[in-house]
Scaffold this motif. Structure first.
Motif, PDB file in Angstrom:
ATOM      1  N   LEU A 605      38.035  48.887  33.806  1.00  0.00           N
ATOM      2  CA  LEU A 605      37.589  48.136  32.628  1.00  0.00           C
ATOM      3  C   LEU A 605      36.180  47.595  32.819  1.00  0.00           C
ATOM      4  CD1 LEU A 605      40.609  48.419  32.078  1.00  0.00           C
ATOM      5  CD2 LEU A 605      40.639  46.074  31.239  1.00  0.00           C
ATOM      6  N   VAL A 606      35.863  47.288  34.085  1.00  0.00           N
ATOM      7  CA  VAL A 606      34.562  46.671  34.332  1.00  0.00           C
ATOM      8  C   VAL A 606      33.406  47.612  33.987  1.00  0.00           C
ATOM      9  CG1 VAL A 606      34.390  47.328  36.795  1.00  0.00           C
ATOM     10  CG2 VAL A 606      33.319  45.212  35.997  1.00  0.00           C
ATOM     11  N   ASN A 611      30.373  42.264  31.662  1.00  0.00           N
ATOM     12  CA  ASN A 611      30.102  40.826  31.648  1.00  0.00           C
ATOM     13  C   ASN A 611      31.364  39.994  31.526  1.00  0.00           C
ATOM     14  OD1 ASN A 611      27.312  41.170  31.845  1.00  0.00           O
ATOM     15  ND2 ASN A 611      27.255  41.717  29.673  1.00  0.00           N
ATOM     16  N   ASP A 612      32.494  40.645  31.508  1.00  0.00           N
ATOM     17  CA  ASP A 612      33.763  39.949  31.321  1.00  0.00           C
ATOM     18  C   ASP A 612      34.369  39.624  32.690  1.00  0.00           C
ATOM     19  OD1 ASP A 612      36.374  39.178  30.839  1.00  0.00           O
ATOM     20  OD2 ASP A 612      36.677  40.639  29.221  1.00  0.00           O
ATOM     21  N   GLU A 613      34.399  38.327  33.022  1.00  0.00           N
ATOM     22  CA  GLU A 613      34.911  37.914  34.340  1.00  0.00           C
ATOM     23  C   GLU A 613      36.342  38.402  34.570  1.00  0.00           C
ATOM     24  OE1 GLU A 613      33.438  36.562  36.907  1.00  0.00           O
ATOM     25  OE2 GLU A 613      31.559  36.549  35.774  1.00  0.00           O
ATOM     26  N   LYS A 616      36.608  42.018  36.296  1.00  0.00           N
ATOM     27  CA  LYS A 616      35.895  42.397  37.526  1.00  0.00           C
ATOM     28  C   LYS A 616      36.846  42.732  38.671  1.00  0.00           C
ATOM     29  CE  LYS A 616      31.565  40.230  36.363  1.00  0.00           C
ATOM     30  NZ  LYS A 616      30.616  39.138  36.593  1.00  0.00           N
ATOM     31  N   ASN A 617      38.007  42.133  38.622  1.00  0.00           N
ATOM     32  CA  ASN A 617      39.012  42.415  39.659  1.00  0.00           C
ATOM     33  C   ASN A 617      40.310  42.934  39.044  1.00  0.00           C
ATOM     34  OD1 ASN A 617      37.729  41.464  42.234  1.00  0.00           O
ATOM     35  ND2 ASN A 617      37.476  39.652  40.958  1.00  0.00           N
ATOM     36  N   ARG A 618      40.217  43.634  37.952  1.00  0.00           N
ATOM     37  CA  ARG A 618      41.444  44.105  37.291  1.00  0.00           C
ATOM     38  C   ARG A 618      41.872  45.421  37.934  1.00  0.00           C
ATOM     39  NH1 ARG A 618      44.712  41.778  35.051  1.00  0.00           N
ATOM     40  NH2 ARG A 618      43.289  40.058  35.348  1.00  0.00           N
ATOM     41  N   ASN A 619      42.940  45.360  38.687  1.00  0.00           N
ATOM     42  CA  ASN A 619      43.396  46.516  39.468  1.00  0.00           C
ATOM     43  C   ASN A 619      44.502  47.310  38.801  1.00  0.00           C
ATOM     44  OD1 ASN A 619      41.971  46.281  42.105  1.00  0.00           O
ATOM     45  ND2 ASN A 619      42.867  44.246  42.027  1.00  0.00           N
TER      46      ASN A 619
END
Ligand code: MIG
Length: 768
Positions: A605-606, A611-613, A616-619
């Motif tokens: 997704l990043v 720019n969406d916090e 950044k770590n969506r696994n």
């Protein structure tokens, strides 16, 4: 080293620096490669660039040291900070000790050299470490070491790091360390493994504002510490070779991926059928058994385009032979499969059996195509066939020979090659560092050729097939290096049928995509260990969206064809295999986009919302292109999923419900539901259901237009050969205003569709 900067000299696109110390010998240099790319080079070996990742004209010019042609260097000047080198997009400021800071086009810092010393996060108690070692623990906390060559660059607290090929663990590589050394580990790959089969020394750094990439083009064993040792910097280094890295800028992550693939090459389109469903297993022991698989597909009404022939088809594991005892008449079985719409992919390992009168061995011995010991004997180790020798794929003549050997498979009717064991793997201990290979025009030790062995093998295979088959060569590899995407697709090797590996599949494929390898997949259901019905059901839901959609497992494990887990799981498998076949034109469009822009098919997704916090770590979610979001269930027992949708409006693919983005919510997810979301205004192209690609000549195109406004470009060609490079393709732009669509032909060079049917996206879904 180097100390004070004293002087610089411009030569074409290169700027050389003279320092108080060392610069005579090592010629530190910054070269402008394009508006968005600098090369930083210290010639420690004195041999210049030896890039195997960058090919074509640019690669040649880099390797012979005369890359004066591109003219993107705008200015060079001194100011108090150092020597300022500008392109239209980037600025590099080079100072004392060859420390370099990079700035973007607005003058904002992108990446600063780290100027402090090495130090460790946290306290280390050396005595405690010794005790731990005594008990047999791997001691991670040993004191920091300097590599013979290394680069330390500053990290900011908010920086995230992506890429690096197929490493284990999570999407964001910040705080982890890795090694680039192609490795075949049979035990379950854990998050803390430092290396796997592939070495892609390319990383992307996402900053609070902006992004950049670093490509460390050194194919010896290399090391990446991405803030594990210290929060304040990351480090990459090697024990030998040159400091040879590319600083890659761009407007954002997407641009950085595009620029990296501009440099190292982009994945060309594959044949359309390769996007279909593939069934495989190591241990289909006989022709009768493998015929049963094809029949099973038909009997259970499962679309299928390909069955893989693992090492069992060979005569005593001898490459380019056929076991006529167990697999009888190979050409016949393959042609019968063809009649059923099923193609054959055959595995080929590099190891050639040592056996007098075996033609591949004899030809290779005569040609001098095998790696040698330093004493000049052909080097022997052991793989599946027993004693085996290793083709020297860095030798252009050996590559040509290996390319010609593919004729055996092509004559047999095989449609693609699966390259395994090409790290290279070996059973009697690792190949010694000093085994002698060839690097194009000179001898080079194993230590230097190891990480590009798979790359060169794939290149040999691709070139052979391209010449002999006239079609787009379909190669799948286990090992590779940066730039291999030009020749091959890849799978992630021997995963296991465990939930952690289903979870890991998502960041692994996403990071491979960010690293240029767009066409990738994991073994659906897991390779080692025994799969369970529930795990299989969830894995097929991820496989459905993986570019390479292959069910594969190991000999001795529970059989894993979709019908091996009872009716419910069979129905679920069929549902998702069908969905995959409906989405074929969407995948094909994305594959085309990969060739043109280098952007991957499957994306974190990043990449779309940097720019969406929250991403950044969506696994555990990913995107297919820019308009389809998949949130698969990857937890045992879970019947609901916490979904995050980024900004904008979305439609639930299954219910048509409209959902405002930028929020988390819980979606019910019974075993047969993989939550999928479509971006408002999207057009999704589909084909009607079929049992295999090309069954109905792809005559009907369905366009599902979702409410909202948007445009979409659809691409079509014969799905087989390189005619599209000569203009034999169609391209259409579809604009969508709340379901009112207009189609404009951008290019017409191929047979048009018989029919185009436009459907309102969300409404038919709600009717389902
Ligand atoms: O070590 O050819 O990763 O996919 O089925 C086993 C047999 C050798 C490893 C590959 C796997 C393949 C298997 N191979």
């Amino acid at each position: 080293m180097f100390k004070k900067l004293q002087e610089y000299r411009v030569e074409g696109q290169k700027v050389y620096f003279r320092y108080e110390e060392g610069s005579e010998a090592f010629k530190p240099c910054v070269e402008v490669i394009s508006d968005n790319i600098f090369n930083v080079f210290i010639d420690y070996t004195g041999s210049g660039h030896r890039t195997r990742a960058i090919e074509g004209e640019l690669g040649k010019r880099l390797n012979d040291g005369h890359n004066e042609e591109n003219g993107k260097l705008e200015s060079v000047s001194w100011d108090e900070a150092g020597v300022v080198i500008r392109t239209s997009q980037l600025t590099a400021i080079v100072g004392d000790d060859f420390k370099i800071d990079f700035y973007g086009s607005n003058g904002e810092p992108l990446s600063l050299a780290y100027r402090g010393g090495r130090r460790r996060n946290g306290q280390i108690n050396e005595a405690a470490l010794e005790l731990l070692a005594k008990e047999g623990h791997a001691v991670a906390g040993k004191s920091t070491e300097d590599y013979a060559l290394q680069e330390l660059r500053a990290l900011e607290p908010s920086d995230c790091i992506y890429g690096l090929g197929d490493k284990t663990g999570v999407l964001n590589k910040r705080y982890y360390e890795y090694e680039m050394w192609n490795s075949d580990f049979p035990e379950p790959h854990e998050d803390n493994f430092k290396s796997l089969y592939k070495s892609i020394p390319f990383m992307l750094v996402l900053k609070k504002k902006g992004a950049y990439g670093i490509f460390f083009d050194n194919h010896n064993r290399t090391y990446f510490d991405l803030g594990k040792e210290c929060d304040d910097y990351y480090l990459f280094g090697a024990d030998t070779g040159n400091l040879d890295y590319y600083f890659i800028g761009g407007a954002g992550l997407k641009d950085v991926v595009s620029n990296y693939t501009w440099l190292t090459g982009r994945a060309p389109m594959q044949q359309l059928w390769t996007l279909g469903f593939h069934q495989s297993r190591w241990g289909y022991e006989s022709e009768r058994e493998i015929r049963g698989i094809a029949e099973g597909m038909k009997k259970h009404n499962l679309p299928c385009d390909c069955i893989h022939f693992d090492i069992d088809y060979m005569d005593h594991y001898k490459v380019f032979t056929w076991n006529q005892e167990t697999y009888e008449d190979g050409a016949k079985v393959i042609s019968d499969f063809k009649d059923m719409g099923i193609k054959a992919v055959a595995i080929i390992d590099p190891g050639v059996k040592v056996e007098k009168d075996y033609y591949v061995y004899e030809e290779g011995m005569q040609g001098g195509y095998f790696a040698k010991t330093p004493e000049g004997e052909v080097y022997v180790n052991e793989v599946w066939p027993g004693d085996a020798v290793y083709p020297d794929f860095g030798n252009p003549d050996a590559r040509k020979w290996w390319g010609e050997k593919q004729k055996f498979l092509i004559d047999m009717g095989v449609s693609g090659v699966w390259n395994d064991m090409n790290e290279p793997a070996s059973f009697r201990g690792p190949l010694p560092d000093d085994v002698v290979f060839t690097d194009e025009d000179r001898p080079a030790p194993h230590s230097e050729m190891h990480n590009i062995y798979g790359h060169n093998m794939a290149k040999a295979t691709y070139e052979g097939w391209k010449k002999l088959s006239g079609k787009r060569p379909f190669v799948i590899t286990r090992a590779c290096y940066s730039g291999s995407q030009k020749y091959t697709t890849a799978w992630t090797g021997d995963n296991h049928s465990i939930w952690t590996h289903l979870r890991m599949a998502i960041p692994q494929m996403c990071n491979l995509g960010l690293s240029g390898m767009s066409f990738v997949g994991t073994d659906v259901g897991g390779f080692g260990s025994d799969c369970t019905p529930e795990l299989f059901a969830r894995w097929i839901q991820v496989g459905c969206f993986s570019p390479l959609f292959r069910d594969h497992c190991a000999k001795g494990c529970r059989t894993q064809e979709p019908w091996q887990f009872g009716k419910e799981v069979l129905d679920i498998s069929r549902k998702y295999i069908n969905l995959r076949y409906e989405l074929l034109p969407y995948f094909y469009d994305l594959m085309h986009e990969s060739e043109v822009t280098g952007l991957p098919i499957i994306r974190p997704l990043v990449l779309e919302y940097e720019n969406d916090e929250n991403v950044k770590n969506r696994n555990d979610e990913f995107m297919l292109g820019d308009r389809l979001l998949v949130a698969p269930v990857v937890e045992q027992g879970a019947r609901e999923k916490l979904v995050y949708l980024p900004e904008g409006e979305w439609y639930d693919y299954w219910t048509g419900e409209k959902i405002e983005g930028e929020k988390f919510f819980v979606r019910k997810a019974p075993l047969d539901v993989c939550p999928i979301y479509v971006k408002a205004g999207a057009v999704i192209p589909k084909y009607p259901l079929r049992m295999h690609v090309g069954e109905d000549k792809d005559d009907l195109l369905i366009l599902e237009a979702y409410p909202g406004s948007g445009t979409y470009t659809h691409y079509q060609d014969n799905g087989e050969d390189f005619g599209y490079w000569q203009g034999e393709y169609n391209e259409y732009r579809i604009s969508n205003e709340d379901g009112r669509t207009e189609i404009e032909a951008l290019h017409e060079g191929y047979r048009p569709y018989g029919n185009v049917e436009i459907r309102a996206g969300q409404r038919i879904w709600s009717a389902r």
